[in-house]
Design an enzyme around this catalytic site. Sequence first.
Site, PDB file in Angstrom:
ATOM      1  CE  LYS A  65      -3.816  -9.022   3.918  1.00  0.00           C
ATOM      2  NZ  LYS A  65      -3.853  -8.902   2.456  1.00  0.00           N
ATOM      3  CG  ASP A 101      -6.002 -10.590  -0.045  1.00  0.00           C
ATOM      4  OD1 ASP A 101      -6.679  -9.536  -0.056  1.00  0.00           O
ATOM      5  OD2 ASP A 101      -5.247 -10.891   0.894  1.00  0.00           O
ATOM      6  CE1 TYR A 231      -4.055  -0.523  -2.566  1.00  0.00           C
ATOM      7  CE2 TYR A 231      -4.050   1.854  -2.251  1.00  0.00           C
ATOM      8  CZ  TYR A 231      -4.000   0.575  -1.737  1.00  0.00           C
ATOM      9  OH  TYR A 231      -3.882   0.402  -0.375  1.00  0.00           O
TER      10      TYR A 231
END
Length: 286
Positions: A65, A101, A231
């Site tokens: 990133k 994000d 998650y």
Amino acid sequence: MELLGVIGNPIAHSLSPVMHNAALAATGRQGVYLPFLVEHAELAQAVYGARALGFTGLNVTIPFKEHVLPYLTELTPEARRIQSVNTIAFIDDRIVGHTTDGIGFTAAAKSELDFDFSRKAVLVIGAGGAARAITAELLARQCRVYITNRTYQRAEAFRELAGSARLQLTAVPMHPEALQPIMGQVDVVINTTSVGMAKPSAQNPGRESRADVPIPAELLLPQHLVIDIIYNPKQTLFLRLAQEKGCRTQNGVGMLVWQAVKAWEFWWGIAPPVEPMYQAIEASLS
Ligand code: ATR
């Protein structure tokens, strides 16, 4: 046929392909979204190669990133602010980097809980890349942000994100005695660390310990909204203990889905239907 994909290393675990392909199928848009395992030394070739092949866009995940920035021709203000890119659009000769994000995180809370972060007081746990994106977005929404991290210096370094609005960001040592006095003032507690993530090789998968929660759950108060960006598992021990305290909670599936929704908005200016995206994630996780 539109070409899209996600670059990262590792990449096999990424849920982005199933999620984006479900959205493509639901909208009838002619496109395909693929995972690409890229070696660090070939990152430039991957980006330029995608452009040469006529890709519409890419997502970028760990560990690229930040490393991808030199290969982009421009950054959106959001990406420039945090020097991190998770979404690329190829527009003629331009390679535009954006980050979804942070806006994906706040959009998930809005969509799932009708929660508006504007001017809230928030405790962010962790000071890695995800925390940086979320914190920048919260500061843009004029939140009062407290940040705590195992390595205190990394939390302190977040002051630079606050810029002239320095007073809105406070680093707090990760000790119960230091955290306790601020808990009554915060509306939201966010875990951005990897603490509580599923460990496939865990020796004692059934055993729970203090090491499985980012801060002691005794610090939580019923008025807190507690969000864990993990998650998998869908409910971390931290979220379960928060619920037992009477807190409202949200897991990381929403951020995952909504950063992808925001990527669609960046590529095409349209929001995909979220229901098939949630379903694709649920199916992959179960
Ligand atoms: P990401 O980009 O996903 O946010 P990262 O940059 O590696 O990932 O950051 C991981 C975060 O989880 C950091 O805040 C890290 O704390 P340190 O800065 O002290 O390393 C935190 N973290 C990871 N494992 C942890 C653990 N066992 N206990 C507490 N914090 C942990």
